[in-house]
Design a protein around this motif. Sequence first.
Motif, PDB file in Angstrom:
ATOM      1  N   TRP A  54      -9.701   3.227  -8.432  1.00  0.00           N
ATOM      2  CA  TRP A  54      -9.153   3.264  -9.273  1.00  0.00           C
ATOM      3  C   TRP A  54      -9.010   1.305  -9.701  1.00  0.00           C
ATOM      4  CZ3 TRP A  54      -4.811   0.772  -7.642  1.00  0.00           C
ATOM      5  CH2 TRP A  54      -4.266   1.061  -6.584  1.00  0.00           C
ATOM      6  N   GLU A  55      -8.561   0.868 -11.307  1.00  0.00           N
ATOM      7  CA  GLU A  55      -8.304   0.078 -11.770  1.00  0.00           C
ATOM      8  C   GLU A  55      -7.259  -1.040 -10.257  1.00  0.00           C
ATOM      9  OE1 GLU A  55      -8.094  -3.065 -15.205  1.00  0.00           O
ATOM     10  OE2 GLU A  55      -9.467  -1.293 -15.105  1.00  0.00           O
ATOM     11  N   ARG A  56      -6.989  -2.165  -9.710  1.00  0.00           N
ATOM     12  CA  ARG A  56      -5.722  -1.771  -9.938  1.00  0.00           C
ATOM     13  C   ARG A  56      -5.029  -2.764 -10.441  1.00  0.00           C
ATOM     14  NH1 ARG A  56      -3.185  -3.121  -5.451  1.00  0.00           N
ATOM     15  NH2 ARG A  56      -1.665  -5.010  -5.428  1.00  0.00           N
ATOM     16  N   PRO A  57      -3.540  -2.326 -10.727  1.00  0.00           N
ATOM     17  CA  PRO A  57      -2.586  -2.998 -12.095  1.00  0.00           C
ATOM     18  C   PRO A  57      -2.422  -4.301 -12.012  1.00  0.00           C
ATOM     19  CG  PRO A  57      -1.397  -1.273 -10.664  1.00  0.00           C
ATOM     20  CD  PRO A  57      -2.970  -1.434 -10.441  1.00  0.00           C
ATOM     21  N   PRO A  58      -1.567  -4.831 -12.937  1.00  0.00           N
ATOM     22  CA  PRO A  58      -1.847  -6.339 -12.287  1.00  0.00           C
ATOM     23  C   PRO A  58      -0.784  -6.680 -11.555  1.00  0.00           C
ATOM     24  CG  PRO A  58      -0.958  -5.813 -14.959  1.00  0.00           C
ATOM     25  CD  PRO A  58      -1.507  -4.540 -14.416  1.00  0.00           C
ATOM     26  N   GLN A  59      -0.992  -7.381 -10.944  1.00  0.00           N
ATOM     27  CA  GLN A  59       0.075  -8.097 -10.087  1.00  0.00           C
ATOM     28  C   GLN A  59       1.560  -8.218 -10.381  1.00  0.00           C
ATOM     29  OE1 GLN A  59      -0.867  -7.886  -6.679  1.00  0.00           O
ATOM     30  NE2 GLN A  59       1.595  -8.226  -6.306  1.00  0.00           N
ATOM     31  N   GLN A  60       2.932  -8.288  -9.788  1.00  0.00           N
ATOM     32  CA  GLN A  60       3.716  -8.662 -10.230  1.00  0.00           C
ATOM     33  C   GLN A  60       3.809  -9.934  -9.905  1.00  0.00           C
ATOM     34  OE1 GLN A  60       7.294  -5.862  -8.811  1.00  0.00           O
ATOM     35  NE2 GLN A  60       7.927  -7.657  -9.436  1.00  0.00           N
ATOM     36  N   PRO A  61       4.157 -10.668 -10.812  1.00  0.00           N
ATOM     37  CA  PRO A  61       4.674 -12.054  -9.525  1.00  0.00           C
ATOM     38  C   PRO A  61       5.993 -12.257  -8.605  1.00  0.00           C
ATOM     39  CG  PRO A  61       4.534 -12.365 -12.099  1.00  0.00           C
ATOM     40  CD  PRO A  61       4.919 -10.411 -11.928  1.00  0.00           C
ATOM     41  N   ILE A  62       5.672 -12.893  -7.803  1.00  0.00           N
ATOM     42  CA  ILE A  62       6.573 -12.703  -6.352  1.00  0.00           C
ATOM     43  C   ILE A  62       7.047 -14.259  -6.475  1.00  0.00           C
ATOM     44  CG2 ILE A  62       6.205 -13.162  -3.941  1.00  0.00           C
ATOM     45  CD1 ILE A  62       3.061 -11.613  -4.095  1.00  0.00           C
ATOM     46  N   THR A  63       8.272 -14.160  -6.882  1.00  0.00           N
ATOM     47  CA  THR A  63       9.523 -14.414  -7.613  1.00  0.00           C
ATOM     48  C   THR A  63      10.345 -14.818  -6.035  1.00  0.00           C
ATOM     49  OG1 THR A  63      11.097 -13.293  -8.250  1.00  0.00           O
ATOM     50  CG2 THR A  63       9.383 -14.524  -9.747  1.00  0.00           C
ATOM     51  N   VAL A  64      10.566 -13.795  -4.579  1.00  0.00           N
ATOM     52  CA  VAL A  64      11.307 -14.340  -3.797  1.00  0.00           C
ATOM     53  C   VAL A  64       9.942 -13.524  -2.846  1.00  0.00           C
ATOM     54  CG1 VAL A  64      13.178 -13.252  -5.431  1.00  0.00           C
ATOM     55  CG2 VAL A  64      12.005 -11.430  -4.308  1.00  0.00           C
ATOM     56  N   GLU A  65      10.919 -13.566  -1.278  1.00  0.00           N
ATOM     57  CA  GLU A  65       9.968 -13.291  -0.030  1.00  0.00           C
ATOM     58  C   GLU A  65       9.566 -11.438  -0.082  1.00  0.00           C
ATOM     59  OE1 GLU A  65      10.021 -13.317   5.039  1.00  0.00           O
ATOM     60  OE2 GLU A  65      11.757 -13.694   3.333  1.00  0.00           O
ATOM     61  N   VAL A  66       8.832 -10.931   0.143  1.00  0.00           N
ATOM     62  CA  VAL A  66       7.894 -10.095  -0.186  1.00  0.00           C
ATOM     63  C   VAL A  66       7.556 -10.145   1.168  1.00  0.00           C
ATOM     64  CG1 VAL A  66       7.036  -7.991  -0.788  1.00  0.00           C
ATOM     65  CG2 VAL A  66       7.641 -10.023  -2.377  1.00  0.00           C
ATOM     66  N   LEU A  67       7.959  -8.716   2.031  1.00  0.00           N
ATOM     67  CA  LEU A  67       8.007  -8.149   3.341  1.00  0.00           C
ATOM     68  C   LEU A  67       6.803  -6.875   2.737  1.00  0.00           C
ATOM     69  CD1 LEU A  67      10.993  -8.834   5.811  1.00  0.00           C
ATOM     70  CD2 LEU A  67       8.765 -10.112   5.418  1.00  0.00           C
ATOM     71  N   HIS A  68       5.567  -7.194   3.577  1.00  0.00           N
ATOM     72  CA  HIS A  68       4.909  -6.102   3.499  1.00  0.00           C
ATOM     73  C   HIS A  68       3.914  -5.793   4.971  1.00  0.00           C
ATOM     74  CE1 HIS A  68       1.608  -9.792   2.577  1.00  0.00           C
ATOM     75  NE2 HIS A  68       1.106  -7.793   3.067  1.00  0.00           N
ATOM     76  N   SER A  69       3.240  -4.386   5.302  1.00  0.00           N
ATOM     77  CA  SER A  69       2.855  -3.839   6.107  1.00  0.00           C
ATOM     78  C   SER A  69       1.683  -5.347   6.581  1.00  0.00           C
ATOM     79  CB  SER A  69       2.384  -2.757   6.151  1.00  0.00           C
ATOM     80  OG  SER A  69       1.656  -2.087   6.622  1.00  0.00           O
ATOM     81  N   ASN A  70       1.221  -5.453   7.990  1.00  0.00           N
ATOM     82  CA  ASN A  70      -0.153  -5.687   8.373  1.00  0.00           C
ATOM     83  C   ASN A  70      -0.779  -5.196   8.384  1.00  0.00           C
ATOM     84  OD1 ASN A  70       0.944  -4.048  10.768  1.00  0.00           O
ATOM     85  ND2 ASN A  70       1.432  -6.370  11.871  1.00  0.00           N
ATOM     86  N   GLU A  71      -0.475  -3.379   7.895  1.00  0.00           N
ATOM     87  CA  GLU A  71      -2.482  -2.784   8.062  1.00  0.00           C
ATOM     88  C   GLU A  71      -2.557  -2.701   6.596  1.00  0.00           C
ATOM     89  OE1 GLU A  71       0.271   0.692   9.235  1.00  0.00           O
ATOM     90  OE2 GLU A  71      -0.123   0.339  11.541  1.00  0.00           O
ATOM     91  N   ARG A  72      -2.063  -3.556   5.477  1.00  0.00           N
ATOM     92  CA  ARG A  72      -2.217  -3.293   3.980  1.00  0.00           C
ATOM     93  C   ARG A  72      -2.612  -4.759   3.866  1.00  0.00           C
ATOM     94  NH1 ARG A  72       2.351  -0.641   1.287  1.00  0.00           N
ATOM     95  NH2 ARG A  72       2.338  -0.146   3.011  1.00  0.00           N
ATOM     96  N   PRO A  73      -3.563  -5.096   3.193  1.00  0.00           N
ATOM     97  CA  PRO A  73      -4.472  -6.410   3.044  1.00  0.00           C
ATOM     98  C   PRO A  73      -3.088  -7.619   2.387  1.00  0.00           C
ATOM     99  CG  PRO A  73      -6.151  -4.777   1.578  1.00  0.00           C
ATOM    100  CD  PRO A  73      -5.457  -4.009   2.754  1.00  0.00           C
TER     101      PRO A  73
END
Length: 165
Positions: free
Chosen positions: A41-60
Amino acid sequence: MEDLAKNFSHIKGWGIDADPKNDPTYPMKHRTDEEQKGYTWERPPQQPITVEVLHSNERPNVSAVFGTSAPPTGLSGQLRRYAFNYSESSFGHWIPLLLADRVNVVEGIIDDIRQGHVPNIFAEKGWGGDWKYDRKGLVQKVLIGAAITTVLFALLNRKPELKRG
């Protein structure tokens, strides 16, 4: 090795998916294996990253949308950063996150006091309702909490034994 189909052939519907020509999803799904190539599917536009965001190391990459109201800070933030070094299938990921939640509660109380607001912990924890509807349970919780606090206080404040030599 024995033939499993023969052993279980008495079970109605056993091995129905063993024959690719008898695939029950065939009329509904045209198999092209396109979904194996990545996003389908077409990925939605990325929300601007204005603070530190932690995300899984299993996702790119970071999720397209995420919360920014409570970025990781203080000791609880350090625990969360540590947790995200580990896979989501590991206790090294989940145990520090649970601990970080508990530490964050204490940090919130300290922050409230620092800002001049004395938190009403009794009301915020719902003890008014407990007192009205489950008095015995509330008394039990308070006594257990007091006992654990007393034991921890005693262990932390005991004086080391002197060695006789």
